[in-house]
Design a protein around this motif. Structure first.
Motif, PDB file in Angstrom:
ATOM      1  N   MET A  70       0.841  -1.199   0.000  1.00  0.00           N
ATOM      2  CA  MET A  70       0.000   0.000   0.000  1.00  0.00           C
ATOM      3  C   MET A  70       0.878   1.252   0.000  1.00  0.00           C
ATOM      4  O   MET A  70       1.845   1.338   0.745  1.00  0.00           O
ATOM      5  CB  MET A  70      -0.920   0.000   1.236  1.00  0.00           C
ATOM      6  CG  MET A  70      -1.820   1.224   1.336  1.00  0.00           C
ATOM      7  SD  MET A  70      -2.882   1.156   2.803  1.00  0.00           S
ATOM      8  CE  MET A  70      -3.667   2.766   2.699  1.00  0.00           C
ATOM      9  N   THR A  71       0.555   2.197  -0.860  1.00  0.00           N
ATOM     10  CA  THR A  71       1.299   3.450  -0.921  1.00  0.00           C
ATOM     11  C   THR A  71       1.025   4.301   0.305  1.00  0.00           C
ATOM     12  O   THR A  71      -0.117   4.454   0.734  1.00  0.00           O
ATOM     13  CB  THR A  71       0.909   4.242  -2.188  1.00  0.00           C
ATOM     14  OG1 THR A  71       1.211   3.454  -3.331  1.00  0.00           O
ATOM     15  CG2 THR A  71       1.671   5.553  -2.269  1.00  0.00           C
ATOM     16  N   LEU A  72       2.072   4.849   0.870  1.00  0.00           N
ATOM     17  CA  LEU A  72       1.933   5.729   2.026  1.00  0.00           C
ATOM     18  C   LEU A  72       1.106   6.946   1.624  1.00  0.00           C
ATOM     19  O   LEU A  72       1.356   7.567   0.594  1.00  0.00           O
ATOM     20  CB  LEU A  72       3.311   6.150   2.525  1.00  0.00           C
ATOM     21  CG  LEU A  72       3.365   7.050   3.757  1.00  0.00           C
ATOM     22  CD1 LEU A  72       4.579   6.713   4.602  1.00  0.00           C
ATOM     23  CD2 LEU A  72       3.413   8.522   3.350  1.00  0.00           C
ATOM     24  N   LYS A  73       0.127   7.281   2.451  1.00  0.00           N
ATOM     25  CA  LYS A  73      -0.701   8.449   2.191  1.00  0.00           C
ATOM     26  C   LYS A  73      -0.299   9.571   3.138  1.00  0.00           C
ATOM     27  O   LYS A  73      -0.246   9.369   4.356  1.00  0.00           O
ATOM     28  CB  LYS A  73      -2.185   8.117   2.362  1.00  0.00           C
ATOM     29  CG  LYS A  73      -2.724   7.183   1.286  1.00  0.00           C
ATOM     30  CD  LYS A  73      -4.224   7.000   1.421  1.00  0.00           C
ATOM     31  CE  LYS A  73      -4.767   6.125   0.302  1.00  0.00           C
ATOM     32  NZ  LYS A  73      -6.245   5.956   0.397  1.00  0.00           N
ATOM     33  N   LEU A  74      -0.014  10.722   2.565  1.00  0.00           N
ATOM     34  CA  LEU A  74       0.383  11.901   3.321  1.00  0.00           C
ATOM     35  C   LEU A  74      -0.726  12.941   3.190  1.00  0.00           C
ATOM     36  O   LEU A  74      -1.005  13.434   2.092  1.00  0.00           O
ATOM     37  CB  LEU A  74       1.701  12.461   2.771  1.00  0.00           C
ATOM     38  CG  LEU A  74       2.185  13.806   3.307  1.00  0.00           C
ATOM     39  CD1 LEU A  74       2.440  13.739   4.803  1.00  0.00           C
ATOM     40  CD2 LEU A  74       3.448  14.253   2.568  1.00  0.00           C
ATOM     41  N   TYR A  75      -1.359  13.247   4.300  1.00  0.00           N
ATOM     42  CA  TYR A  75      -2.457  14.202   4.310  1.00  0.00           C
ATOM     43  C   TYR A  75      -1.906  15.578   4.670  1.00  0.00           C
ATOM     44  O   TYR A  75      -1.446  15.814   5.794  1.00  0.00           O
ATOM     45  CB  TYR A  75      -3.521  13.779   5.322  1.00  0.00           C
ATOM     46  CG  TYR A  75      -4.274  12.537   4.911  1.00  0.00           C
ATOM     47  CD1 TYR A  75      -5.546  12.626   4.347  1.00  0.00           C
ATOM     48  CD2 TYR A  75      -3.706  11.281   5.068  1.00  0.00           C
ATOM     49  CE1 TYR A  75      -6.234  11.480   3.948  1.00  0.00           C
ATOM     50  CE2 TYR A  75      -4.387  10.131   4.679  1.00  0.00           C
ATOM     51  CZ  TYR A  75      -5.648  10.237   4.120  1.00  0.00           C
ATOM     52  OH  TYR A  75      -6.324   9.103   3.721  1.00  0.00           O
ATOM     53  N   GLY A  76      -1.943  16.480   3.693  1.00  0.00           N
ATOM     54  CA  GLY A  76      -1.394  17.802   3.917  1.00  0.00           C
ATOM     55  C   GLY A  76      -1.642  18.701   2.731  1.00  0.00           C
ATOM     56  O   GLY A  76      -2.555  18.481   1.938  1.00  0.00           O
ATOM     57  N   MET A  77      -0.811  19.707   2.607  1.00  0.00           N
ATOM     58  CA  MET A  77      -0.932  20.680   1.521  1.00  0.00           C
ATOM     59  C   MET A  77       0.461  20.972   0.986  1.00  0.00           C
ATOM     60  O   MET A  77       1.399  21.181   1.765  1.00  0.00           O
ATOM     61  CB  MET A  77      -1.591  21.958   2.040  1.00  0.00           C
ATOM     62  CG  MET A  77      -2.081  22.909   0.970  1.00  0.00           C
ATOM     63  SD  MET A  77      -3.087  24.246   1.716  1.00  0.00           S
ATOM     64  CE  MET A  77      -3.594  25.114   0.228  1.00  0.00           C
ATOM     65  N   ALA A  78       0.593  20.973  -0.329  1.00  0.00           N
ATOM     66  CA  ALA A  78       1.917  21.072  -0.950  1.00  0.00           C
ATOM     67  C   ALA A  78       2.694  22.303  -0.502  1.00  0.00           C
ATOM     68  O   ALA A  78       3.918  22.249  -0.370  1.00  0.00           O
ATOM     69  CB  ALA A  78       1.778  21.059  -2.475  1.00  0.00           C
TER      70      ALA A  78
END
Length: 212
Positions: free
Chosen positions: A1-9
């Protein structure tokens, strides 16, 4: 599973994680959290990050927040790939690394991020002018701290020794804001300038800034 990063560029805290993902050659999915729409204050977000700040990660069900611990987790989990030694394993080297991380958190980020808020964020988010007295105070503090950096970096290549660590990379988001503002706090110090040119020209950071 691809790591999911919750944020804003564009978030400096999110960038602190994405640069490490690039250093470790880790595929990740940036799940955009719209700060302008206060998505980070929604009930669903607060279930994962109770302080309502970005970023947090979901690594196949493992949820972690706060950018520096996230970066350390990634660097240690994927120690065998990408840039080696970002979190040293030798006890003494690790202690020096932790010292350098504490230096960034205590002696660089408060002033650098404060200046970014006063001189960039206030205009964009609040449509107000910076507090000039506050700017002067932050700049004075930062200059004093960077004088110490100049001494440290005159004796070694990076903040924790002669090998790059996360402590160096953690300076990139807020430091880049200082450069964009036009402050000469980095360039006027030869050792700090040499170090900054080294870390800010790394392909990992170029990748982050080109996609922000």
């Amino acid at each position: 599973m691809t790591l999911k990063l919750y944020g804003m560029a564009l978030s400096t805290n999110t960038q602190r994680v994405t640069v490490v993902c690039h250093e470790k050659n880790i595929p990740f999915e940036l799940v955009k959290v719209d700060l302008f729409a206060n998505e980070h204050k929604s009930a669903g977000f607060l279930e994962k990050q109770p302080f309502g700040q970005v970023p947090y990660i979901d690594d196949d069900g493992f949820v972690l927040y706060e950018s520096r611990p996230i970066a350390a987790y990634i660097a240690r989990k994927y120690a065998a790939q990408g840039t080696p030694g970002l979190v040293p394993s030798d006890p003494q080297d690790h202690a020096l690394y932790e010292q350098a991380v504490a230096t960034e958190m205590s002696h660089f980020d408060p002033s650098a991020s404060g200046l970014s808020f006063e001189m960039i964020a206030k205009k964009i988010f609040f449509k107000t002018d910076p507090d000039e007295a506050r700017v002067a105070q932050l700049l004075s503090t930062l200059n004093a701290k960077l004088d110490v950096y100049e001494e440290i970096l005159g004796k070694q290549k990076y903040l924790a020794g002669d090998e790059i660590t996360l402590a160096d990379l953690f300076h990139l988001p807020a430091g880049t804001r200082l450069v964009k503002i036009g402050l000469d706090v980095i360039e006027k110090r030869p050792n700090v300038s040499r170090w900054w040119k080294d870390i800010s020209s790394r392909p990992s950071w170029v990748a982050v800034t080109s996609s922000a």
